[in-house]
Each structure stands twice: as structure tokens, then as C-alpha cells.
Scaffold this active site. Structure first.
Site, mmCIF file in Angstrom:
data_model
loop_
_atom_site.group_PDB
_atom_site.id
_atom_site.type_symbol
_atom_site.label_atom_id
_atom_site.label_comp_id
_atom_site.label_asym_id
_atom_site.label_seq_id
_atom_site.Cartn_x
_atom_site.Cartn_y
_atom_site.Cartn_z
ATOM 1 N N GLY A 101 -10.428 5.935 -6.976
ATOM 2 C CA GLY A 101 -9.664 4.732 -7.306
ATOM 3 C C GLY A 101 -8.329 4.655 -6.608
ATOM 4 O O GLY A 101 -7.356 4.169 -7.179
ATOM 5 N N ASN B 287 1.865 0.656 -17.317
ATOM 6 C CA ASN B 287 2.887 1.238 -16.452
ATOM 7 C C ASN B 287 3.723 0.111 -15.836
ATOM 8 O O ASN B 287 4.952 0.132 -15.893
ATOM 9 C CB ASN B 287 2.207 2.068 -15.351
ATOM 10 N N ARG C 249 -2.500 1.720 -16.089
ATOM 11 C CA ARG C 249 -1.824 1.176 -14.913
ATOM 12 C C ARG C 249 -1.138 -0.143 -15.267
ATOM 13 O O ARG C 249 -0.021 -0.420 -14.852
ATOM 14 C CB ARG C 249 -2.825 0.927 -13.784
ATOM 15 N N SER D 75 9.451 2.844 -0.583
ATOM 16 C CA SER D 75 10.573 3.699 -0.994
ATOM 17 C C SER D 75 11.632 3.761 0.089
ATOM 18 O O SER D 75 12.829 3.810 -0.198
ATOM 19 C CB SER D 75 10.088 5.112 -1.313
ATOM 20 N N SER E 253 1.789 -1.503 -7.263
ATOM 21 C CA SER E 253 1.479 -2.675 -8.107
ATOM 22 C C SER E 253 0.425 -3.552 -7.431
ATOM 23 O O SER E 253 0.719 -4.653 -6.978
ATOM 24 C CB SER E 253 2.744 -3.484 -8.411
ATOM 25 N N LEU F 296 0.826 -1.212 0.000
ATOM 26 C CA LEU F 296 0.000 0.000 0.000
ATOM 27 C C LEU F 296 0.863 1.265 0.000
ATOM 28 O O LEU F 296 2.024 1.234 0.394
ATOM 29 C CB LEU F 296 -0.887 0.020 1.254
ATOM 30 N N SER F 297 0.244 2.350 -0.404
ATOM 31 C CA SER F 297 0.903 3.653 -0.291
ATOM 32 C C SER F 297 1.190 3.899 1.190
ATOM 33 O O SER F 297 0.334 3.655 2.041
ATOM 34 C CB SER F 297 -0.042 4.730 -0.828
ATOM 35 N N GLY F 298 2.390 4.316 1.490
ATOM 36 C CA GLY F 298 2.732 4.576 2.891
ATOM 37 C C GLY F 298 3.209 3.355 3.650
ATOM 38 O O GLY F 298 3.507 3.439 4.846
ATOM 39 N N SER F 299 3.319 2.216 2.964
ATOM 40 C CA SER F 299 3.759 0.994 3.666
ATOM 41 C C SER F 299 5.268 0.977 3.868
ATOM 42 O O SER F 299 5.783 0.148 4.606
ATOM 43 C CB SER F 299 3.309 -0.266 2.910
#
Lengths: 203, 293
Positions: A155, A82, A79, A39, A106, A33-36
């Protein structure tokens, strides 16, 4: 497919490059997830590898969208495309002998599996950042969960778009007793795996 | 949170790998990086909301100066400090610290070379792939890491969705340019070997890279020589009308006006051997400092 295309042979191949670098090319695919913390882990991993004299490179979903994938939007087929392109580039990097760290949400199993398939088995290491939505949302490093909850983003993965967790990933990183392990600890876990599988040497 | 430490300039990092420019007696610093906050618990960490348009998932088209910065330094995407105002009041110093990222300089130090793109252009049969091959071999013998992006190879993978119609040819070259740029950022000497007949498309790729990092090599070989070689039998097919829009026959090739290296066909086997041509390119790279860290 056109038939005006031929394979070009070259005497310098993956074997020679791996010998030069003293490592084996592979793709470390970090999903979650975003923020998991994808990066953050990518960064930590690349640094830990560097201190061991290993060459790695981070392909970040966001960065690629400013260059190679700048013609793509966020609709479903874009997506998919991508991720396909990131997979193809990661494959080239692995062929170059690099430890390519791909860090992107992803969210769909089918797309990640297609990338795995592209690598022809051995060099695809899927790392699942199994952090709770609650933790990720509490972090909200880019303010996106807030926007998504306010209905300003549609989304958004985890809020109104699914995240399909891996069924068979090589490494799963999760909270332990409500605490997230440090980036260095998580990087060490990935490195231990790479070492064990022989990616950090040429033999 | 105590103190608003300005993110320090990146501490020096060195490699102890012998043979790649490192000193085996030296050890990398055990503590050379910015510290992560004492607690990794999200509840304890105060955080800064990054207000960057580059991460707005509605549209990937918005590009700000910040976005171009984050494209070069991925870790910065998490660390940009920006004042947030809420109800006119300055928000508290909420900062998420991240370890500093390995950058291009570090990789170049490790590899003892500088990343760049050698863009070899010319008619079909002019010898692009042959020179690319010889160049990668000669550089390997000098301990340098290269990777070749060949128009044909890439069309089997990344660009397999593209055909030979005009807009797809442009897109083919654009994507290769973007990938070559990534390789250059890694520190790899990326050799791109493709006809790339239109000046505009090649110049677009040049503009993606930093000044000097795009080395255009023109295979200056007459059409008659290329056609007499015809290594893939394509000129024959084109002359017979079985291929349309074939460069040199019924599609133009626009020679570079200002390229870095010209490899002119002389008809002399010695001076125009692939090895000698590779050495000419290497001479250029050496002069410009690309073969050192």
C-alpha cells in the site's frame, strides 16, 4: 455530541495575534508523492519566511506520528484520521497567527478537501509537488520505493496505492524541461503567492 | 562528490523586525546557509539512503532515538548521514544536502520569549478559563504571543470524536498535551485550561516537555465556592443526577502534589482578582526567563 460544552470567549483573538506578528495565519498544505520534495520545500519556505521576519512552523506527517498521532497505524481509517488531526492542528496554528506549513503525502482528494473545508475557505493554500514518479523513485531518499518494489511494503503511494492529484490547488510546482526547480526558487514562488494575497502583512 | 563537509553548526540568524527584538539596521544574511548541491538534477546528485526505522510505513509504532531526533528537527530526517554497507563494502559518500532548518531557538529569538505550557487545572468553576483569559491579555500587553487551548474549544475540533467516558478523557488530555508541546516548540506560551482531574494524566503531559517547560497552575478553590458559582449550571445538573461522573460530585479531583504555581482562593477580591492571579503566573515566568528570547 455532549451538551456539557460551552464556547469560551477570550479578548485576545486572531486579530490581535496577527497584529503582534504582522502577518496573517494560514495553512500551506504541501502534497505530493514520497520523494517529491515536500519536506525540502517546507524547510526552504520556513527559512525564507524567517528571513522576512515571519513566523512559520512545519507540521510533518512523520513527526506527528511520533507524538499526537502515535496511536495511529497505516490502515485506511487511520490514514484518514491522521490527516484529519493534522488538519485540526493546522487550523489551531493558523488561528494562532502562524503560517503553518503542513507537509504530507495526503494522497486522497477527499481528505485534503475535508481539511480545506475545516479552514472555512480563505486560509488554506494547497501546494502540489507535481514531480514524476520516475523522478521521485530515482531520488528515493528514504529507500522506501526500493522496499515497495521488493514487496516489503504494501500500500505504498505511487506503487500499489493511488495518489489523487489536486484538481484545483493554489500552487503547482513541477519539473521544467526535466529539471526540478531549486528549493529556494520554489519557496520564492510560494512566498510571492502569500505576499500577493496579503498573508505577509497584517492589513 | 568533492569533500565530505561535516554539516556546520547552524549559522546565526537574526531578525530585522523592530518591536520584536530585532534591530532594523541589521539585515539578515544573504548567504548564511549550507549550500544545496550545484545540480538539483536527481541524476547528478548522489544520494544516501537513509536507513531509519522511523520512516517505515508498515508500523508507526517503532520509535528509535533517531526518530525522537527527527521529531524535534524535521529537516534532519532528510540529512542523517549513516554508513551503508553493501556486500560488506562501505557505500560511496552519497549525501543529499539540505538547507538548515529554522529551529526553536530562531523562533524564540524572533518572538523574544521562550515557548512553554501553562497547564491550569482545577474543579469546574474554579476560574481556569477566567485566569487563562486574563493571562493571555496581560502577556499580550507585554508583546508576548500566547495561545489558549481550552478543553471545551478543542472538543469541538481536534477532539470532536471523543466522549466523556474514561478512556476518552485520558485521550482528550493526551492529545491536548501533544498539541501544547507543538505550540511550545513554536515558541508560543501555550495556556491549557482544563479540569484534568487525574494526576497521572497531567504527569504524562509534563513528561512530554523539557524540564521547566511545563508550568502546572493549580486553581485551589473549595468545592463549595465552585458550586456556588456554578457558571455553567453543571453542579445543579450533577446534584440532580442528570450528569454522571461529574468531577467533584461523583468523580474525584486529584490535586497536584508538586505544581509550580498555586492560586489559592482567599475570598479577598483584590488578591484573588483574575488580573492579580495572572500577574502571579507572569512573575513566575519572568523569574524563569520565559519572557525573553
Amino acid at each position: 455530541m455532549s451538551t456539557n460544552i460551552f464556547w469560551q470567549e477570550s479578548p485576545i483573538g486572531k486579530t490581535e495575534r496577527q497584529k503582534l506578528l504582522n502577518q496573517k495565519g494560514c495553512v500551506v498544505w504541501i502534497t505530493g508523492l514520497s520523494g517529491s520534495g515536500k519536506s525540502t520545500l517546507a524547510c526552504s519556505l520556513s527559512r525564507e519566511l524567517y528571513t522576512r521576519g515571519k513566523l512559520s512552523y512545519i507540521l510533518d506527517g512523520d513527526n506527528l506520528r511520533h507524538g499526537l498521532n502515535k496511536d495511529l497505524g497505516f490502515k485506511a481509517e487511520d490514514r484518514v484520521e491522521n490527516i484529519r488531526r493534522v488538519g485540526e492542528v493546522a487550523k489551531l496554528f493558523a488561528d494562532a497567527g502562524l503560517i503553518c506549513i503542513a507537509s504530507l503525502i495526503s494522497p486522497y482528494r477527499k481528505d485534503r478537501d475535508a481539511c480545506r473545508e475545516m479552514m472555512q475557505g480563505s486560509s488554506f493554500i494547497e501546494v502540489y509537488m507535481n514531480m514524476s514518479l520516475q523522478l521521485c523513485e530515482a531520488r528515493d531518499p528514504k529507500g522506501l520505493y526500493k522496499l515497495a518494489r521488493a514487496g516489503k511494503i504494501k500500500g505504498f503511494t505511487g506503487i500499489d496505492d493511488p495518489y489523487e492529484s489536486p484538481l484545483n490547488c493554489e500552487i503547482e510546482l513541477k519539473e521544467k524541461e526535466g529539471e526540478c526547480p531549486s528549493p529556494v526558487a520554489m519557496a520564492e514562488e510560494v512566498i510571492a503567492y502569500l505576499e500577493d494575497k496579503g498573508f505577509l502583512q497584517n492589513q | 562528490m568533492e569533500g565530505l563537509a561535516i554539516r556546520a553548526s547552524r549559522p546565526s540568524i537574526f531578525c530585522s523586525l523592530p518591536g520584536l527584538g530585532g534591530d532594523p539596521q541589521r539585515r539578515p544574511p544573504t548567504d548564511g546557509f549550507l549550500r544545496f548541491p550545484a545540480s538539483s538534477n536527481a541524476a547528478d546528485n548522489t544520494k544516501l539512503v537513509v536507513n531509519s526505522s522511523s520512516f517505515h510505513p508498515i508500523s508507526a509504532v517503532n520509535v528509535s532515538t533517531q526518530a525522537s531526533l527527527t521529531a524535534d528537527f524535521p529537516a534532519l530526517s532528510e540529512t542523517n548521514v549513516k554508513e551503508e554497507r553493501m556486500n560488506g563494502e562501505k557505500k560511496a559518500d552519497n549525501i543529499v544536502w539540505h538547507e538548515s532548518s529554522i529551529c526553536r531557538c530562531d523562533r524564540q529569538q524572533l518572538l523574544q520569549q521562550k515557548g512553554c505550557v501553562i497547564w491550569i487545572t482545577g474543579l469546574s468553576g474554579s476560574g481556569k478559563s477566567t485566569v487563562a483569559c486574563a493571562l493571555s491579555k496581560a502577556l499580550f500587553e507585554r508583546g508576548k504571543l500566547t495561545y489558549t487551548l481550552d478543553g471545551d474549544n478543542v472538543r469541538h475540533g481536534l477532539n470532536r470524536d471523543l466522549t466523556f467516558k474514561a478512556e476518552h478523557r485520558t485521550e482528550n488530555i493526551r492529545r491536548i498535551g501533544e498539541v501544547a508541546k507543538l505550540f511550545a516548540d513554536v515558541g508560543v506560551i501555550c495556556i491549557a485550561s482544563l479540569i484534568s482531574p487525574y494526576r497521572r494524566d497531567r504527569d504524562e503531559c509534563r513528561s512530554l516537555l523539557r524540564e521547566g517547560d511545563f508550568v502546572e497552575v493549580f486553581m485551589d478553590v473549595p468545592l463549595s465556592v465552585c458550586e456556588s458559582r456554578d457558571p455553567k449550571g453543571l453542579y445543579k445538573l450533577a446534584r440532580a443526577g442528570k450528569i454522571k461522573g461529574f468531577t467533584g460530585i461523583d468523580d474525584p479531583y486529584e490535586a497536584p502534589l508538586n505544581c509550580e504555581v498555586v492560586l489559592k482562593h482567599t475570598g479577598d477580591d483584590v488578591s484573588s482578582s483574575p488580573r492579580q492571579m495572572a500577574e502571579n503566573i507572569i512573575f513566575y515566568l519572568q523569574n524563569k526567563g520565559y519572557l525573553e528570547g
